[in-house]
Design a protein around this motif. Structure first.
Motif, short mmCIF file in Angstrom:
data_model
loop_
_atom_site.label_atom_id
_atom_site.label_comp_id
_atom_site.label_asym_id
_atom_site.label_seq_id
_atom_site.Cartn_x
_atom_site.Cartn_y
_atom_site.Cartn_z
N SER A 8 0.82 -1.21 0.00
CA SER A 8 0.00 0.00 0.00
C SER A 8 0.86 1.26 0.00
O SER A 8 2.06 1.22 0.28
CB SER A 8 -0.92 0.00 1.22
N ASN A 9 0.22 2.39 -0.34
CA ASN A 9 0.91 3.69 -0.42
C ASN A 9 2.11 3.63 -1.36
O ASN A 9 3.18 4.16 -1.07
CB ASN A 9 1.36 4.17 0.96
N ASN A 10 1.92 2.92 -2.49
CA ASN A 10 2.97 2.82 -3.50
C ASN A 10 4.25 2.20 -2.94
O ASN A 10 5.34 2.73 -3.08
CB ASN A 10 3.27 4.20 -4.10
N TYR A 11 4.07 1.06 -2.25
CA TYR A 11 5.19 0.28 -1.71
C TYR A 11 5.99 1.08 -0.68
O TYR A 11 7.22 1.07 -0.68
CB TYR A 11 6.11 -0.22 -2.83
N THR A 12 5.27 1.75 0.21
CA THR A 12 5.92 2.58 1.23
C THR A 12 5.47 2.15 2.63
O THR A 12 4.28 2.05 2.90
CB THR A 12 5.59 4.07 1.04
N LEU A 13 6.45 1.89 3.50
CA LEU A 13 6.16 1.57 4.90
C LEU A 13 6.37 2.83 5.71
O LEU A 13 7.49 3.27 5.95
CB LEU A 13 7.08 0.45 5.40
N THR A 14 5.27 3.43 6.16
CA THR A 14 5.34 4.66 6.95
C THR A 14 5.55 4.31 8.42
O THR A 14 5.41 3.17 8.85
CB THR A 14 4.04 5.45 6.81
N LYS A 15 5.87 5.32 9.19
CA LYS A 15 6.07 5.10 10.63
C LYS A 15 4.77 4.69 11.30
O LYS A 15 4.79 3.93 12.28
CB LYS A 15 6.64 6.37 11.27
N LEU A 16 3.63 5.17 10.80
CA LEU A 16 2.34 4.78 11.37
C LEU A 16 2.12 3.28 11.18
O LEU A 16 1.74 2.57 12.12
CB LEU A 16 1.21 5.57 10.71
N LYS A 17 2.36 2.79 9.97
CA LYS A 17 2.17 1.36 9.71
C LYS A 17 3.19 0.53 10.49
O LYS A 17 2.87 -0.57 10.97
CB LYS A 17 2.27 1.08 8.21
N ALA A 18 4.40 1.04 10.63
CA ALA A 18 5.41 0.33 11.42
C ALA A 18 4.97 0.20 12.87
O ALA A 18 5.10 -0.86 13.48
CB ALA A 18 6.75 1.07 11.33
N GLY A 19 4.43 1.28 13.42
CA GLY A 19 3.94 1.24 14.80
C GLY A 19 2.78 0.27 14.96
O GLY A 19 2.69 -0.45 15.96
N MET A 20 1.89 0.21 13.98
CA MET A 20 0.76 -0.71 14.02
C MET A 20 1.24 -2.16 14.01
O MET A 20 0.66 -3.02 14.70
CB MET A 20 -0.17 -0.44 12.84
N MET A 21 2.29 -2.45 13.26
CA MET A 21 2.82 -3.81 13.21
C MET A 21 3.39 -4.21 14.57
O MET A 21 3.20 -5.34 15.04
CB MET A 21 3.89 -3.92 12.13
N GLY A 22 4.08 -3.29 15.22
CA GLY A 22 4.63 -3.57 16.55
C GLY A 22 3.54 -3.81 17.57
O GLY A 22 3.63 -4.73 18.40
N ILE A 23 2.48 -3.01 17.52
CA ILE A 23 1.36 -3.17 18.47
C ILE A 23 0.65 -4.50 18.23
O ILE A 23 0.26 -5.19 19.19
CB ILE A 23 0.38 -1.99 18.33
N LEU A 24 0.47 -4.87 16.96
CA LEU A 24 -0.19 -6.14 16.65
C LEU A 24 0.60 -7.31 17.22
O LEU A 24 0.00 -8.26 17.76
CB LEU A 24 -0.33 -6.29 15.13
N TYR A 25 1.93 -7.25 17.14
CA TYR A 25 2.74 -8.34 17.69
C TYR A 25 2.51 -8.47 19.20
O TYR A 25 2.33 -9.57 19.72
CB TYR A 25 4.22 -8.09 17.41
N LEU A 26 2.49 -7.34 19.90
CA LEU A 26 2.26 -7.38 21.34
C LEU A 26 0.89 -7.96 21.67
O LEU A 26 0.74 -8.73 22.63
CB LEU A 26 2.39 -5.97 21.92
N LEU A 27 -0.12 -7.63 20.88
CA LEU A 27 -1.47 -8.16 21.11
C LEU A 27 -1.50 -9.68 20.91
O LEU A 27 -2.12 -10.41 21.70
CB LEU A 27 -2.46 -7.48 20.19
N ILE A 28 -0.82 -10.16 19.85
CA ILE A 28 -0.80 -11.60 19.60
C ILE A 28 -0.10 -12.33 20.75
O ILE A 28 -0.55 -13.39 21.19
CB ILE A 28 -0.09 -11.89 18.26
N ILE A 29 0.98 -11.76 21.24
CA ILE A 29 1.71 -12.38 22.36
C ILE A 29 0.85 -12.43 23.62
O ILE A 29 0.79 -13.44 24.33
CB ILE A 29 3.03 -11.64 22.63
N LEU A 30 0.15 -11.33 23.89
CA LEU A 30 -0.72 -11.29 25.08
C LEU A 30 -1.82 -12.34 25.00
O LEU A 30 -2.13 -13.02 25.98
CB LEU A 30 -1.33 -9.89 25.22
N VAL A 31 -2.39 -12.50 23.81
CA VAL A 31 -3.45 -13.50 23.63
C VAL A 31 -2.90 -14.91 23.79
O VAL A 31 -3.53 -15.77 24.39
CB VAL A 31 -4.12 -13.33 22.25
N SER A 32 -1.68 -15.14 23.28
CA SER A 32 -1.11 -16.49 23.31
C SER A 32 -0.75 -16.95 24.71
O SER A 32 -0.76 -18.15 25.00
CB SER A 32 0.13 -16.56 22.42
N ILE A 33 -0.41 -16.02 25.60
CA ILE A 33 0.02 -16.42 26.93
C ILE A 33 -1.10 -16.36 27.97
O ILE A 33 -0.89 -16.69 29.13
CB ILE A 33 1.19 -15.53 27.43
#
Length: 268
Positions: A242-267
């Motif tokens: 998305s955004n013409n193959y651009t990873l913005t800081k907003l999307k980067a932050g969302m990826m980090g938050i998603l990882y934390l959510l998955i870890i919290l659910v798994s444990i």
């Protein structure tokens, strides 16, 4: 005798790599990360195919894996290497001037000067030995801690062992992102994941088969782990595209938050 811990560690490492490493690289990059189409549609899609293959094998053969499955993963990795070799030959013929310019910049920023092939191989073997020993200690101490806390070894592999073994990849991608080498920062993620799934699963299975003559037993009831990896991979493909193959800081932050959510659910 605990193959499911190894599988969960590889799944967890792949999840960490596909979410946390791009997040870290995107947040430290001096500008939004513009990623080449080749990285997205070659490395990312091939990796997604490998993840689907892993999910299919866990679904079709949930109790034991033998030589057939190991060889299938190895063939997939050989196919990826041949694809990289073809693209390398093509780019070498088309971009020789750019490669020379990049080489000059790399030489100026060289941190470790290696003056001979022998010294380079020595450093490689030494670091492999150190990392192998450290990984063994990480696995044993993580499983021991899990036993003391009453946490299943599969979950410890998915969270603690996976994150610990992914630290070198994280450092490499962050350094590449700081230098503006965004393709290297992202392709490192997918190349590492493809190697982990295809090779780091296959070789132990073949070694165990050669020593015991029996297929490797698997007991992995936490099938939701592979679904979280499939979902995270699809999200990564969308974010990189998305955004013409651009990873913005907003999307980067969302990826980090998603990882934390998955870890919290798994444990929990």
């Amino acid at each position: 005798g605990r193959a499911e811990v190894g599988i969960s560690s590889i799944i967890g490492s792949a999840l960490y790599n596909v979410l946390v490493i791009p997040a870290a690289a995107g947040l430290v990059a001096t500008s939004p990360m513009i990623i080449s189409r080749e990285v997205v549609w070659r490395d990312n899609i091939f990796y997604f195919g490998v993840v689907l293959l892993l999910g299919a094998m866990l679904w079709q053969f949930p109790n034991e894996w033998g030589a057939g499955i190991a060889l299938l993963f190895l063939l997939a990795y050989i196919g990826y290497v041949l694809l990289l070799h073809r693209d390398f030959k093509k780019s070498r013929n088309q971009e020789s001037d750019e490669i020379k310019a990049e080489k000059v910049e790399e030489d100026e920023e060289e941190l470790l000067e290696l003056t001979s092939e022998k010294k380079a191989w020595l450093w490689i073997m030494l670091m492999m030995f150190v990392m192998g020993g450290a990984s063994h200690l990480l696995v044993e101490s993580s499983l021991a801690l899990g036993d003391m806390l009453g946490i299943d070894g599969v979950i410890m592999g998915f969270v603690v062992i996976a994150a610990g073994t992914s630290i070198p990849d994280t450092a490499l991608s962050v350094i590449s992102a700081k230098k503006g080498q965004y393709d290297a920062a992202v392709s490192n993620v997918f190349g590492s994941n493809i190697f982990d799934i295809c090779v780091c699963l296959s070789i132990p299975i073949l070694l165990a088969l050669a020593m015991s003559g029996e297929p490797t037993k698997i007991d992995l009831p936490q099938t939701g782990l592979i679904w979280s990896l499939i979902g995270a991979t699809l999200l990564a493909i969308y974010f990189f595209w998305s955004n013409n193959y651009t990873l913005t800081k907003l999307k980067a932050g969302m990826m980090g938050i998603l990882y934390l959510l998955i870890i919290l659910v798994s444990i929990t």
